[in-house]
Design a protein around this motif. Sequence first.
Motif, PDB file in Angstrom:
ATOM      1  N   THR A 242      -5.771   7.219   2.072  1.00  0.00           N
ATOM      2  CA  THR A 242      -4.458   7.574   2.633  1.00  0.00           C
ATOM      3  C   THR A 242      -4.255   6.983   4.029  1.00  0.00           C
ATOM      4  N   LYS A 243      -5.371   6.773   4.760  1.00  0.00           N
ATOM      5  CA  LYS A 243      -5.229   6.227   6.112  1.00  0.00           C
ATOM      6  C   LYS A 243      -4.717   4.788   6.100  1.00  0.00           C
ATOM      7  N   LEU A 244      -4.907   4.102   4.967  1.00  0.00           N
ATOM      8  CA  LEU A 244      -4.470   2.704   4.875  1.00  0.00           C
ATOM      9  C   LEU A 244      -3.050   2.580   4.327  1.00  0.00           C
TER      10      LEU A 244
ATOM     11  N   HIS B 138       2.426   7.413  -3.448  1.00  0.00           N
ATOM     12  CA  HIS B 138       1.121   8.059  -3.592  1.00  0.00           C
ATOM     13  C   HIS B 138       1.264   9.578  -3.674  1.00  0.00           C
ATOM     14  N   GLN B 139       2.139  10.157  -2.838  1.00  0.00           N
ATOM     15  CA  GLN B 139       2.347  11.595  -2.839  1.00  0.00           C
ATOM     16  C   GLN B 139       2.936  12.067  -4.168  1.00  0.00           C
ATOM     17  N   THR B 140       3.905  11.291  -4.682  1.00  0.00           N
ATOM     18  CA  THR B 140       4.515  11.652  -5.969  1.00  0.00           C
ATOM     19  C   THR B 140       3.484  11.595  -7.089  1.00  0.00           C
ATOM     20  N   LEU B 141       2.664  10.562  -7.078  1.00  0.00           N
ATOM     21  CA  LEU B 141       1.603  10.452  -8.086  1.00  0.00           C
ATOM     22  C   LEU B 141       0.643  11.633  -7.998  1.00  0.00           C
TER      23      LEU B 141
ATOM     24  N   ASN C  25      -6.293  -4.444  -1.091  1.00  0.00           N
ATOM     25  CA  ASN C  25      -7.078  -3.732  -2.108  1.00  0.00           C
ATOM     26  C   ASN C  25      -6.635  -2.281  -2.249  1.00  0.00           C
ATOM     27  N   ASN C  26      -6.211  -1.674  -1.147  1.00  0.00           N
ATOM     28  CA  ASN C  26      -5.754  -0.283  -1.205  1.00  0.00           C
ATOM     29  C   ASN C  26      -4.455  -0.181  -2.011  1.00  0.00           C
ATOM     30  N   ARG C  27      -3.587  -1.159  -1.808  1.00  0.00           N
ATOM     31  CA  ARG C  27      -2.332  -1.148  -2.572  1.00  0.00           C
ATOM     32  C   ARG C  27      -2.580  -1.458  -4.054  1.00  0.00           C
TER      33      ARG C  27
END
Length: 722
Positions: A634-636, A646-649, A697-699
């Motif tokens: 989440t920090k990235l 991300h929150q919705t998922l 990579n985070n995305r």
Amino acid sequence: MMTQNLLIELLVEELPPKSLKQLGDSFAQLLTASLEVQGLMNQNALVTAYATPRRLAVHIGNVAAQAADKAITQKLMPVKVGLDAQGQATPPLLKKLASLGADASVVPQLKRELDGKTETLFWDSIATGTALTDGLQKALQETITQLPIPKVMTYQLADGWQSVNFVRPVHALVALHGADIVPINILGLQAGRETQGHRFEAKVNPIVLKDANSYAQQLSTEGAVIASFAARREEVAHQLAVAAAQENLTPIDDDALLDEVTALVEHPNVLVGTFNAEFLKVPQECLILTMKANQKYFPLLDAQGKLANKFLLVSNIRPLDPAQVIAGNERVVRSRLADAKFFFDQDRKKTLASHVPELDKVVYHNKLGTQGLRMHYVRAIAKMIGEQLGGDALANQADEAAKLAKADLLTDMVGEFPGLQGIMGRYYAQYEGLSDEVAFAIEDHYKPRFSGDALPRNPVGVCVALADKLETLVNMFGIGEIPTGDKDPFALRRHALGIIRILTEKNLLLDLNALISQVIKIIEDKNIPTQWASSQQSTVVTQQEIIAKGSSELLLTFICERLAGNLREQGSTAQEVDAVLSLNPQQLSDIPKRLAAVRAFAALPEAASLAAANKRVSNILKKSGGHIPEEVHTKLLQEEAERTLHQTLTTLLPETETAFAAGDYTASLQILAKLKLPIDTFFDHVMVNVEDELLRNNRLALLRQLQQTMNRVADLSKLAVN
């Protein structure tokens, strides 16, 4: 141009009844196709096919005496070859023109046009239309050589010297264009206007046909023949219904038998016969089969579907007193039924179990050994499936039924009537006092035998049917007997469809991949009883080597292909089927629910956008290469759009998993509708493939999480419009 109706008839000796309908239809289709190509008839012309035991004929409307002339352009040769430096015709050009019926006088009319990069000479001319005599001669010769005749006869003509080939000897040829004879000849016969009526009931013989249009009427009134196969079939069916109704009974429904009987008579006359009620103690399937197969009778059933001691016969004559005809047929059927009763009585003197050792002498396949060895495997497979579906009790019943499933192959009744295999096993098992679960499983392990057939009635039958089909598929694939094209001598496609239907329609929680692996393991274990060890060890070793080379993957692909075709036939679209099967669901009982969920999802307003986004995600992940982290950090997450996605998922994931785990696939997919706006916003504002490797990579991890969430039930990218 003047047109008249055309009639062609071949008068022959009795044709094969089982192929008469096809011969009649093909005769008409092939002949008209040839005439149409030659320009002698219109494709919309009315065509009527006729077929009786002794004739093939066709009536065609509006056939021209001569086809219309037509303009044609013929390519001759390159200009530099056909003309010299002075523009005069060269010898090659003159020779070519002569072959076309022209001479040097047409040279000024020749056109010069480019054919590719070469300047070429072309000649425009008028082709004279084909005369009916020539065209019909050609059409009839082509038709006779192309008819679907499995085996032709060679016979001598009247001169005693010449021989010709046809399905049966031909005695007369009729060719009438209106009232005029078309002077053609075929098979040593000159066309005329005379034909023959019924052998015994015709008012006049020969029948002199007035014209093409009077054919059917004259055959009916003068010859006592119903020339049309369809009309004769309808008459037989009508008489059967009337005669049965008078007895308060119903004739057995059998289209193939009705076609065959129609092909055996020219002047049908349905009569009622009777047999001794004592024979009804024999299983009715035996009596029905012997009456249908041997005598072409229609057995009669009561309101409960039970066989009555009466039958319908279709005679080809109409005597004033039919008593002798009926008595003769009753005498014949009495002997047939007595044979069936004898077989039934003899078979019951031995138990089914006593026949089991004899299966060791019955060859199943030269590479797979005997039926005895095969049933050793089937028993083990049936027991394994029984344990998974119902524990030890079901496993033991399945083992007992599998042991006896093929025993009736050694009985006299099945030896005489192979179509009764399984059915007689059930009767003999019940006679011996075995449980109905085992008895019905013996009959039902062959099911489903054809499209639309019933499935096994009880769990024991399900176990043995699956075992029988799985053993067949695994062993046949193991020795390389894989269906190709139209060739499927061991009906492996039918076996695969049977497995699919049983697993899906019985809602069995069995994993197909695991099931096939377990069957292969049973076969590979070499758990061969002593009586087969020495004679069949080498065969089994060879078989295992082939299985080890990947036939299990081939078999899974084969079954999935049958499954996809079956689902499409049931009304699912190719996209829907592809979306579900691309995830390779191993519990086939889940597939109907998944398809229903996909259809419900596709009806949502958000569906098209979500499917397109899913496809975009799949493409990005495929092209990414390298390792994608499992977790999203989440920090990235820098952009508001990616944090929102991300929150919705994170919020929706428990909901979709709960619905999925409960088998509510429709709800699991419809929850995804809430993802539309976050996904659209993400792709509008976030660049995935940035230079920063950690951020990229985070995305990618976020997109993979999105893909996994969306594609639990089906691969939604398959629903995207290209």
